[in-house]
Design an enzyme around this catalytic site. Structure first.
Site, short mmCIF file in Angstrom:
data_model
loop_
_atom_site.label_atom_id
_atom_site.label_comp_id
_atom_site.label_asym_id
_atom_site.label_seq_id
_atom_site.Cartn_x
_atom_site.Cartn_y
_atom_site.Cartn_z
N GLU A 170 -10.57 24.01 17.51
CA GLU A 170 -10.03 22.97 18.38
C GLU A 170 -9.55 23.47 19.74
OE1 GLU A 170 -7.08 20.70 16.31
OE2 GLU A 170 -8.44 20.11 14.72
N GLU A 359 -12.11 20.05 8.77
CA GLU A 359 -10.76 19.56 8.47
C GLU A 359 -10.78 18.04 8.38
OE1 GLU A 359 -7.42 20.71 11.01
OE2 GLU A 359 -8.26 22.73 11.14
C1 BGC Z 1 -5.23 21.64 13.26
C2 BGC Z 1 -4.32 22.00 12.12
C3 BGC Z 1 -3.23 20.96 11.99
C4 BGC Z 1 -3.87 19.63 11.69
C5 BGC Z 1 -2.90 18.49 11.49
C6 BGC Z 1 -5.56 20.17 13.35
O1 BGC Z 1 -5.45 19.79 14.67
O2 BGC Z 1 -6.39 22.42 13.25
O3 BGC Z 1 -3.82 23.29 12.35
O4 BGC Z 1 -2.29 21.30 11.02
O5 BGC Z 1 -4.73 19.27 12.72
O6 BGC Z 1 -2.20 18.22 12.65
#
Ligand code: BGC
Length: 456
Positions: A170, A359
């Site tokens: 990101e 993610e």
């Molecule tokens: C990030 C994580 C973060 C998650 C929730 C993503 O932007 O890669 O490190 O914990 O979002 O905010």
């Protein structure tokens, strides 16, 4: 009890589709003494930056408890684990390898591989060594070359035991939140800073891609980008334009250079002083082929037009806060349809390599009752988003895997330990890990997906 209802014939039930869990170094590791200082240590030490005044000194004490954590991951039956390497743990201030720090990851990766878990390594999940920040951090072009050196050191040590490397996680967050809005480390502000940092991050990605390919030709190499789809608040033409501009500024700014070798056209709206210094050859370095694209998705964002002025912070769009829609504990709208839309649109707009969802997940207001966390809301979130991925696959998008964020509750950046994203609950006083109901349901899906019997 809740279950996931992925269709029985879903390609996500094939054994080739990888299911995993993800974490990052600063968010879980602790053991501050075992590494150099990073920008998040410095940021946490400034008063008012972290909502609960916490820091990453202990976090989930993963450095100490890593064997138990690997056992936990293994017990879930997942195919893959996505972790990040702490740059300040494996490199000294002089730019040499810190052998002890590196050995931690060697042991971790070996143990994961021994258990048949595919390892996805992210090289940069925001924990820039502070001494590099002291020389300008991502505003200094040299940082991209330091990253290339670090990436080479990691890849020549871990080699192709790592299934997939990602250069950056990101870069939007590093550049925009860290150098433009100032709500993440290092806490700097200004459009020019944000855009310059983004360019050097992308350059770092390109330089590292070359190095990774040369060092580990048998692993996959790519980048992880986050996207929040941009929607107009109304059907008015002005709001539609606002949403498109926001999309260029926040999303396409990072993908278009990597895939097409160009910044989106909104770059022409920047004042000269805010433009990144793009040297000859930079865009070729940035746009070399990637083997996969990692996509992180949490929510959509709604925009309305706002009168543009000469101020450096206003490009004619403004966020409209959600009303009357279900939200996670982050205040983020739960919008699985936008996830499908994102995946299908990116597939149509770009010649993309295979995608991994690196993610996806939700912070919820978990309650531990009699030693159990029955996080029905999180299960529903995962269910709807897994189905959203499935719909995108059915529409022809080449998606090869899905990682739940996160394996366990951890340090949620500027929100400290106040938000819990884990499928495993962490008691920060005792460091006890407890599987939430979502972990059980996820594990059941992963273990039983092939014959389609979801006996939960
Ligand atoms: C990030 C994580 C973060 C998650 C929730 C993503 O932007 O890669 O490190 O914990 O979002 O905010």
């Amino acid at each position: 009890m809740r279950t996931f209802n992925l269709p029985a014939n879903s390609l996500m039930r094939s054994k080739d589709f990888l299911f995993g869990v993800a974490t990052s170094s600063f968010q879980i590791e602790g053991d501050r003494k075992g590494r150099e200082t990073c920008i998040w240590d410095t940021f946490c030490a400034q008063s008012g930056k972290i909502s609960d005044n916490s820091n990453g000194d202990d976090a989930c004490r993963h450095i100490e408890k890593w064997k138990d954590d690997v056992e936990l991951i293994s017990s879930l039956g997942v195919d893959a684990y996505r972790l990040s390497i702490s740059w300040p743990r494996v490199m000294t201030i002089d730019g040499d390898v810190n052998e002890m720090g590196m050995q931690f990851y060697v042991n971790l990766v070996d143990e994961l591989v021994r258990r048949g878990i595919k390892v996805f390594v992210t090289l940069y999940h925001w924990d820039l060594p502070q001494h590099l920040e002291d020389n300008g951090g991502w505003l200094n072009r040299d940082t991209a070359y330091a990253f290339e050196k670090y990436a080479t050191a990691v890849a020549s040590t871990l080699g192709d035991k790592v299934y997939a490397y990602a250069t950056l996680n990101e870069p939007f967050c590093s550049a925009y939140l860290g150098y433009e809005l100032g709500v993440h480390a290092p806490g700097l502000t200004g459009v020019g800073k944000g855009r310059k940092a983004a360019h050097h991050l992308l350059l770092a990605h390109g330089l590292a891609m070359k190095a990774l390919r040369a060092t580990c030709p048998n692993s996959l190499h790519g980048i992880v980008l986050n996207f929040s789809t941009c929607h107009p608040a109304t059907n008015n033409e002005e709001d539609k334009i606002a949403a498109k501009l926001a999309d260029e500024y926040h999303n396409q700014w990072y993908l278009k250079p990597v895939i097409d070798g160009q910044y989106p056209s909104i770059i022409h709206q920047l004042r000269d002083v805010d433009r990144p210094d793009i040297e000859e050859g930079d865009m070729d370095i940035i746009s070399q082929p990637i083997d996969y694209l990692g996509i992180n998705y949490y929510t959509r964002t709604v925009y309305k037009a706002t009168p543009s002025d000469s101020a450096d912070v206003n490009f004619g769009f403004e966020i409209v806060e959600p009303t009357n829609t279900p939200l996670t504990a982050m205040g983020w709208e739960i919008t699985p349809d936008a996830f499908t839309e994102l995946l299908v649109n990116l597939h149509q707009q770009y010649a993309l390599p295979p995608i991994y969802i690196t993610e996806n997940g939700a912070a919820m207001d978990d309650e531990m009752i009699d030693g159990e966390v029955n996080d029905v809301d999180r299960i529903d979130y995962f269910n709807s988003h897994l189905n959203a991925v499935n719909v995108a696959i059915e529409a022809g998008v080449d998606i090869r895997g899905y990682f739940a964020w996160s394996l366990m509750d951890n340090f949620e950046w500027a929100l400290g330990y106040s938000k819990r994203f884990g499928i495993v609950h962490v008691d920060y006083d005792t460091q006890k890990r407890t599987l939430k109901q979502s972990a059980h349901v996820y594990s059941e899906l992963v273990k039983n997906r092939i014959n389609g019997t979801l006996a939960v």
